[in-house]
Design an enzyme around this catalytic site. Structure first.
Site, mmCIF file in Angstrom:
data_model
loop_
_atom_site.group_PDB
_atom_site.id
_atom_site.type_symbol
_atom_site.label_atom_id
_atom_site.label_comp_id
_atom_site.label_asym_id
_atom_site.label_seq_id
_atom_site.Cartn_x
_atom_site.Cartn_y
_atom_site.Cartn_z
ATOM 1 N N GLY A 188 -9.762 4.937 -18.692
ATOM 2 C CA GLY A 188 -8.482 5.615 -18.879
ATOM 3 C C GLY A 188 -7.503 4.767 -19.665
ATOM 4 O O GLY A 188 -7.902 3.841 -20.378
ATOM 5 N N GLY A 192 -8.141 3.946 -29.998
ATOM 6 C CA GLY A 192 -9.506 3.404 -30.004
ATOM 7 C C GLY A 192 -10.451 4.326 -29.236
ATOM 8 O O GLY A 192 -11.538 4.659 -29.711
ATOM 9 N N HIS A 193 -10.019 4.765 -28.056
ATOM 10 C CA HIS A 193 -10.853 5.688 -27.275
ATOM 11 C C HIS A 193 -11.025 7.016 -28.024
ATOM 12 O O HIS A 193 -12.114 7.602 -28.036
ATOM 13 C CB HIS A 193 -10.197 5.998 -25.922
ATOM 14 C CG HIS A 193 -10.049 4.808 -25.020
ATOM 15 N ND1 HIS A 193 -8.826 4.253 -24.725
ATOM 16 C CD2 HIS A 193 -10.979 4.078 -24.356
ATOM 17 C CE1 HIS A 193 -9.005 3.237 -23.892
ATOM 18 N NE2 HIS A 193 -10.293 3.096 -23.663
ATOM 19 N N GLN A 236 -20.018 -6.578 -24.023
ATOM 20 C CA GLN A 236 -20.359 -5.395 -23.215
ATOM 21 C C GLN A 236 -21.288 -4.473 -23.992
ATOM 22 O O GLN A 236 -22.295 -3.987 -23.469
ATOM 23 C CB GLN A 236 -19.068 -4.656 -22.832
ATOM 24 C CG GLN A 236 -19.287 -3.275 -22.256
ATOM 25 C CD GLN A 236 -17.992 -2.638 -21.781
ATOM 26 O OE1 GLN A 236 -17.472 -2.995 -20.755
ATOM 27 N NE2 GLN A 236 -17.469 -1.668 -22.536
ATOM 28 N N SER A 286 -5.982 -2.147 -27.249
ATOM 29 C CA SER A 286 -6.525 -2.419 -25.913
ATOM 30 C C SER A 286 -5.543 -1.871 -24.895
ATOM 31 O O SER A 286 -4.321 -1.947 -25.100
ATOM 32 C CB SER A 286 -6.668 -3.938 -25.724
ATOM 33 O OG SER A 286 -6.766 -4.236 -24.345
HETATM 34 O O1 PAF Z 1 -15.084 -0.590 -21.491
HETATM 35 C C1 PAF Z 1 -14.696 -0.029 -20.451
HETATM 36 O O2 PAF Z 1 -13.679 0.673 -20.452
HETATM 37 C C2 PAF Z 1 -15.479 -0.226 -19.170
HETATM 38 O O3 PAF Z 1 -15.996 -1.518 -19.078
HETATM 39 C C3 PAF Z 1 -16.574 0.829 -18.971
HETATM 40 C C4 PAF Z 1 -17.640 0.743 -20.056
HETATM 41 C C5 PAF Z 1 -15.959 2.214 -18.970
HETATM 42 C C6 PAF Z 1 -17.270 0.601 -17.624
HETATM 43 O O4 PAF Z 1 -16.373 0.703 -16.571
#
Ligand code: PAF
Length: 289
Positions: free
Chosen positions: A31, A36-37, A153, A185
């Protein structure tokens, strides 16, 4: 946009997608959505006929003393943003929906998980790998999209999907940057005005190293020192790491391969990360700043 909170409703929505022959693209998030999202959603929409975003602030990836309680929770705004870009569904599970009581299984991706960010955030990547595998098993998407801003990640999730033969394509999406280079971010909202200015040094440090690399420098230490100097000159002294690594595996030995520089540093109390492929031709994470 369908708002889904439990496994049964999610299964119903997925069955409907199946019946219609849809390919589902999935964007897991915590959330506090920003451009970016939304770029991940846009990328998913290019190749998938249905897109679903999950919003779950995952407790298992926060260590003691980290910002789990403080992490921004802005569902009303997030929902409006997703509606606006035409996302088909949002999955908003409770902790019990993701982790039903009695769970005993965790995913460890080693040694990838215990270096770089994992060295100062023990258990973080076990929490990430575990929640991502649960979410992938619940949503069963054709493709899942991750921002390469969280480069370690992204690398770790690709490794996990490969190791566990998970039937999903992992897609990395370029970093979105502010005009001055700061990578977007959710944690940027913690920065004061002065820290916000200081934070631009991360991008400048990366570009300084990239210029040096492209001018022929291939010694990791010299590249890392050049980036460190830029951070220190901006008053950023709490440097967690500045490292040049192999861009596919994150091992230290990258000679002849595309190197990626990764930085983690505290600006005030806020821990920021950023990265850049030093080889422009193959860059997948070039920002627009
Ligand atoms: O990058 C994120 O926002 C988190 O690490 C994810 C991949 C949603 C896992 O909780």
């Amino acid at each position: 946009m369908k708002v889904i909170k439990d496994r049964e409703t999610l299964d119903g929505w997925l069955e409907e997608c199946n019946r219609q022959g849809d390919e589902v693209g999935f964007i897991p998030t915590m959330g506090a959505l920003h451009a970016g999202h939304l770029s991940l959603v846009a990328e998913a929409q290019k190749s998938c006929s249905k897109t679903i975003v999950s919003i779950f602030v995952n407790p298992t990836q926060f260590g003691p003393g980290e910002d789990f309680a403080q992490y921004p929770r802005t569902f009303t705004e997030d929902r409006a943003k997703l509606e606006e870009v035409g996302c088909d569904a949002v999955f908003l599970p409770s902790t019990e929906t993701v982790y039903p009581p009695g769970g005993q299984t965790f995913i460890r991706v080693e040694p990838l998980a215990s270096q770089l960010c994992g060295a100062s955030r023990p258990g973080h990547f076990q929490g990430v790998a575990t929640v991502v595998s649960i979410l992938l098993n619940l949503v069963r998407p054709r493709r899942a999209y991750f921002g390469v801003k969280d480069y370690q990640q992204f690398t770790l999730i690709k490794q996990m999907v490969r190791d566990l033969a998970m039937a999903v394509e992992v897609v990395g999406v370029a970093i979105v940057r502010e005009q001055d280079g700061l990578a977007l971010s959710s944690r940027n909202s913690y920065l004061t005005a002065v820290e916000r200015e200081q934070a631009t040094a991360l991008y400048r440090a990366l570009t300084a190293a990239k210029t040096l690399y492209q001018d022929g420098e291939s010694d990791s230490k010299i590249l890392e020192d050049s980036a460190r100097q830029v951070l220190l000159a901006a008053g950023i002294e709490k440097i967690d790491y500045v490292e040049v690594r192999h861009s596919e595996t994150l091992v230290k030995e990258w000679s002849g391969q595309t190197p990626v520089m990764l930085i983690a540093a505290k600006v005030g109390k806020t821990r920021l990360i950023d990265n850049m492929l030093l080889n422009q031709e193959t860059a997948i994470n070039e920002g627009n700043g």
